[in-house]
Design a protein around this motif. Sequence first.
Motif, PDB file in Angstrom:
ATOM      1  N   ALA A  42       0.837  -1.054   0.036  1.00 27.00           N
ATOM      2  CA  ALA A  42       0.039  -0.110  -0.105  1.00 27.00           C
ATOM      3  C   ALA A  42       0.874   1.171   0.104  1.00 27.00           C
ATOM      4  O   ALA A  42       0.607   2.178  -0.657  1.00 27.00           O
ATOM      5  N   TRP A  43       2.243   1.241   0.832  1.00 27.14           N
ATOM      6  CA  TRP A  43       2.928   2.445   0.865  1.00 27.14           C
ATOM      7  C   TRP A  43       3.378   2.489  -0.734  1.00 27.14           C
ATOM      8  O   TRP A  43       3.656   3.794  -1.210  1.00 27.14           O
ATOM      9  N   GLN A  44       3.965   1.501  -1.085  1.00 25.92           N
ATOM     10  CA  GLN A  44       4.567   1.651  -2.465  1.00 25.92           C
ATOM     11  C   GLN A  44       3.531   1.941  -3.732  1.00 25.92           C
ATOM     12  O   GLN A  44       4.035   2.476  -4.552  1.00 25.92           O
ATOM     13  N   ALA A  45       2.205   1.751  -3.428  1.00 22.76           N
ATOM     14  CA  ALA A  45       1.393   1.881  -4.423  1.00 22.76           C
ATOM     15  C   ALA A  45       1.123   3.470  -4.434  1.00 22.76           C
ATOM     16  O   ALA A  45       0.517   3.965  -5.662  1.00 22.76           O
ATOM     17  N   LEU A  46       1.425   4.206  -3.275  1.00 22.64           N
ATOM     18  CA  LEU A  46       1.282   5.633  -3.513  1.00 22.64           C
ATOM     19  C   LEU A  46       2.653   6.264  -3.988  1.00 22.64           C
ATOM     20  O   LEU A  46       2.619   7.541  -4.254  1.00 22.64           O
ATOM     21  N   GLY A  47       3.459   5.304  -4.396  1.00 28.11           N
ATOM     22  CA  GLY A  47       4.489   5.900  -4.977  1.00 28.11           C
ATOM     23  C   GLY A  47       5.766   6.668  -3.966  1.00 28.11           C
ATOM     24  O   GLY A  47       6.627   7.400  -4.412  1.00 28.11           O
ATOM     25  N   LYS A  48       5.410   6.130  -2.657  1.00 30.55           N
ATOM     26  CA  LYS A  48       6.420   6.633  -1.846  1.00 30.55           C
ATOM     27  C   LYS A  48       7.600   5.856  -1.648  1.00 30.55           C
ATOM     28  O   LYS A  48       7.704   4.601  -1.852  1.00 30.55           O
ATOM     29  N   PRO A  49       8.653   6.195  -1.060  1.00 30.70           N
ATOM     30  CA  PRO A  49      10.162   5.591  -1.370  1.00 30.70           C
ATOM     31  C   PRO A  49      10.334   4.722  -0.153  1.00 30.70           C
ATOM     32  O   PRO A  49       9.514   4.575   0.894  1.00 30.70           O
ATOM     33  N   LEU A  50      11.021   3.955  -0.353  1.00 27.47           N
ATOM     34  CA  LEU A  50      12.153   3.125   0.627  1.00 27.47           C
ATOM     35  C   LEU A  50      13.195   3.473   0.796  1.00 27.47           C
ATOM     36  O   LEU A  50      13.771   4.013  -0.315  1.00 27.47           O
ATOM     37  N   VAL A  51      13.884   3.318   2.011  1.00 28.98           N
ATOM     38  CA  VAL A  51      15.258   3.859   2.408  1.00 28.98           C
ATOM     39  C   VAL A  51      16.103   2.684   3.015  1.00 28.98           C
ATOM     40  O   VAL A  51      15.355   1.546   3.247  1.00 28.98           O
ATOM     41  N   THR A  52      17.281   3.001   2.884  1.00 29.24           N
ATOM     42  CA  THR A  52      18.158   1.845   3.408  1.00 29.24           C
ATOM     43  C   THR A  52      18.859   2.349   4.597  1.00 29.24           C
ATOM     44  O   THR A  52      19.618   1.747   5.509  1.00 29.24           O
ATOM     45  N   ASP A  53      18.814   3.710   5.028  1.00 28.97           N
ATOM     46  CA  ASP A  53      19.449   4.232   6.177  1.00 28.97           C
ATOM     47  C   ASP A  53      18.734   3.639   7.473  1.00 28.97           C
ATOM     48  O   ASP A  53      17.609   3.478   7.650  1.00 28.97           O
ATOM     49  N   ILE A  54      19.733   3.645   8.509  1.00 24.41           N
ATOM     50  CA  ILE A  54      19.148   3.185   9.908  1.00 24.41           C
ATOM     51  C   ILE A  54      18.865   4.496  10.850  1.00 24.41           C
ATOM     52  O   ILE A  54      19.704   5.154  11.078  1.00 24.41           O
ATOM     53  N   PRO A  55      17.782   4.562  11.229  1.00 23.23           N
ATOM     54  CA  PRO A  55      17.300   5.798  12.208  1.00 23.23           C
ATOM     55  C   PRO A  55      18.176   5.812  13.259  1.00 23.23           C
ATOM     56  O   PRO A  55      18.242   4.760  13.854  1.00 23.23           O
ATOM     57  N   SER A  56      18.313   6.863  13.668  1.00 22.63           N
ATOM     58  CA  SER A  56      19.089   7.306  15.099  1.00 22.63           C
ATOM     59  C   SER A  56      18.010   7.942  16.040  1.00 22.63           C
ATOM     60  O   SER A  56      17.862   9.134  15.672  1.00 22.63           O
ATOM     61  N   ARG A  57      17.499   7.438  16.929  1.00 21.90           N
ATOM     62  CA  ARG A  57      16.363   8.026  17.670  1.00 21.90           C
ATOM     63  C   ARG A  57      16.837   8.264  19.280  1.00 21.90           C
ATOM     64  O   ARG A  57      17.480   7.278  19.523  1.00 21.90           O
ATOM     65  N   PRO A  58      16.159   9.296  19.622  1.00 26.43           N
ATOM     66  CA  PRO A  58      16.842   9.284  21.250  1.00 26.43           C
ATOM     67  C   PRO A  58      15.858   8.148  22.110  1.00 26.43           C
ATOM     68  O   PRO A  58      14.893   7.871  21.767  1.00 26.43           O
ATOM     69  N   HIS A  59      16.491   7.840  22.893  1.00 29.42           N
ATOM     70  CA  HIS A  59      16.088   6.739  24.006  1.00 29.42           C
ATOM     71  C   HIS A  59      14.736   7.180  24.265  1.00 29.42           C
ATOM     72  O   HIS A  59      14.470   8.265  25.021  1.00 29.42           O
ATOM     73  N   GLY A  60      13.855   6.399  24.407  1.00 31.57           N
ATOM     74  CA  GLY A  60      12.322   6.520  25.031  1.00 31.57           C
ATOM     75  C   GLY A  60      12.389   6.532  26.276  1.00 31.57           C
ATOM     76  O   GLY A  60      13.076   5.952  26.775  1.00 31.57           O
ATOM     77  N   SER A  61      11.083   6.879  26.858  1.00 30.58           N
ATOM     78  CA  SER A  61      10.551   6.725  28.105  1.00 30.58           C
ATOM     79  C   SER A  61       9.582   5.667  28.458  1.00 30.58           C
ATOM     80  O   SER A  61       8.703   6.132  29.292  1.00 30.58           O
ATOM     81  N   PHE A  62       9.308   5.005  27.643  1.00 32.08           N
ATOM     82  CA  PHE A  62       7.838   4.056  27.652  1.00 32.08           C
ATOM     83  C   PHE A  62       7.711   3.478  29.065  1.00 32.08           C
ATOM     84  O   PHE A  62       8.799   2.977  29.653  1.00 32.08           O
ATOM     85  N   THR A  63       6.713   3.342  29.498  1.00 33.40           N
ATOM     86  CA  THR A  63       6.603   2.623  30.808  1.00 33.40           C
ATOM     87  C   THR A  63       5.166   1.508  30.628  1.00 33.40           C
ATOM     88  O   THR A  63       4.336   1.724  29.899  1.00 33.40           O
ATOM     89  N   VAL A  64       5.242   0.654  31.121  1.00 32.79           N
ATOM     90  CA  VAL A  64       4.230  -0.374  31.355  1.00 32.79           C
ATOM     91  C   VAL A  64       3.309  -0.062  32.029  1.00 32.79           C
ATOM     92  O   VAL A  64       3.229   0.243  33.204  1.00 32.79           O
ATOM     93  N   ARG A  65       1.932  -0.378  31.549  1.00 27.74           N
ATOM     94  CA  ARG A  65       0.825   0.054  32.223  1.00 27.74           C
ATOM     95  C   ARG A  65      -0.381  -1.114  32.234  1.00 27.74           C
ATOM     96  O   ARG A  65       0.258  -2.131  31.808  1.00 27.74           O
ATOM     97  N   ALA A  66      -1.468  -1.068  32.783  1.00 24.89           N
ATOM     98  CA  ALA A  66      -2.200  -2.030  32.616  1.00 24.89           C
ATOM     99  C   ALA A  66      -2.711  -2.560  31.390  1.00 24.89           C
ATOM    100  O   ALA A  66      -2.918  -1.446  30.609  1.00 24.89           O
ATOM    101  N   PRO A  67      -2.862  -3.817  31.176  1.00 22.76           N
ATOM    102  CA  PRO A  67      -3.136  -4.317  29.837  1.00 22.76           C
ATOM    103  C   PRO A  67      -4.510  -4.017  29.258  1.00 22.76           C
ATOM    104  O   PRO A  67      -5.313  -3.986  30.172  1.00 22.76           O
ATOM    105  N   PHE A  68      -4.754  -3.799  28.064  1.00 27.27           N
ATOM    106  CA  PHE A  68      -5.975  -3.754  27.612  1.00 27.27           C
ATOM    107  C   PHE A  68      -6.468  -5.047  26.976  1.00 27.27           C
ATOM    108  O   PHE A  68      -7.753  -5.148  26.468  1.00 27.27           O
ATOM    109  N   VAL A  69      -5.726  -6.103  26.986  1.00 25.87           N
ATOM    110  CA  VAL A  69      -5.874  -7.412  26.315  1.00 25.87           C
ATOM    111  C   VAL A  69      -5.641  -8.383  27.463  1.00 25.87           C
ATOM    112  O   VAL A  69      -4.709  -8.474  28.172  1.00 25.87           O
ATOM    113  N   PRO A  70      -6.635  -9.473  27.342  1.00 22.90           N
ATOM    114  CA  PRO A  70      -6.540 -10.798  28.303  1.00 22.90           C
ATOM    115  C   PRO A  70      -5.848 -11.957  27.463  1.00 22.90           C
ATOM    116  O   PRO A  70      -5.694 -11.700  26.418  1.00 22.90           O
TER     117      PRO A  70
END
Length: 286
Positions: A131-159
């Motif tokens: 679906a992405w490529q059908a829009l003519g959107k590009p693919l890349v090969t570079d590896i992203p560098s992102r700042p370390h996240g602060s994700f925390t575990v919370r109560a689950p939505f799923v059993p």
Amino acid sequence: MSNYTTLISAQDLAAHIDDPKWVVVDCRHDLMNLAAGRDGYAIGHLPGAVFGDIETELSGARHGPDGAFRGRHPLPEKEALAETLRSWGVDDDSQVVAYDAHGGMFAARLWWLLRWLGHEAVAVLDGGMAAWQALGKPLVTDIPSRPHGSFTVRAPFVPTVTVAEVMDNLENGERIVIDARASDRFRGENETIDPVGGHIPGAKNRFFKDNLQPDGRFKDAATLRSEFAPLVDDPQRAIMQCGSGVTACHNLLALEVAGMPGAALYPGSWSEWVADAARPVATGEA
């Protein structure tokens, strides 16, 4: 901004692809060639996407502390998965988008896992890379560098349910088990993938690919609801399983799209079930 919590179109993702609060994860995988997903990512991926490995990051140890086999893709430890998410740059307010090139069969695993950790803003790219490529959107090969996240575990939505609970259900019949594997595997006719073939007695079959249109996008909510209704009268009484707890998440996502939330995942699924010969096996049609 409203969160995307089930599916996202390629058009909507394209509008946010450079948003620093969005984290895109490539979940491509091949059960017969475990290097295929990472190799495909190296050849070309969506801009800014990180790679999520089904085998090493989105699954846990195959054997528990007691030595019991937990299945081919058991759930990872929650804190270990949370640290993986942080390494990808995921914060508590991040919008996560998972994609693959397989109709969502692997991306849905990450969708479910994030909901298991209490994160609601996660969606699967509807139609995946095609679906992405059908829009003519590009693919890349570079590896992203992102700042370390602060994700925390919370109560689950799923059993979830354990193998013991599924075993008990054989006696009381209070819940219905839905198997997401292909019909030949369900019937016990594909020894290449399932050396011990068949299904859990009383289970019904809903092949995950039946959730999709021919172009690989999900069917609309009304269609999914009408197709699941004969199998699932009450989602909160339903248990979803498959070969190893991966494609069952596709059925769980489809139920969510259909407006039928509440079904549980049996993470160990068939691979755990047949590890103990004392557990009964049925073959043939449901």
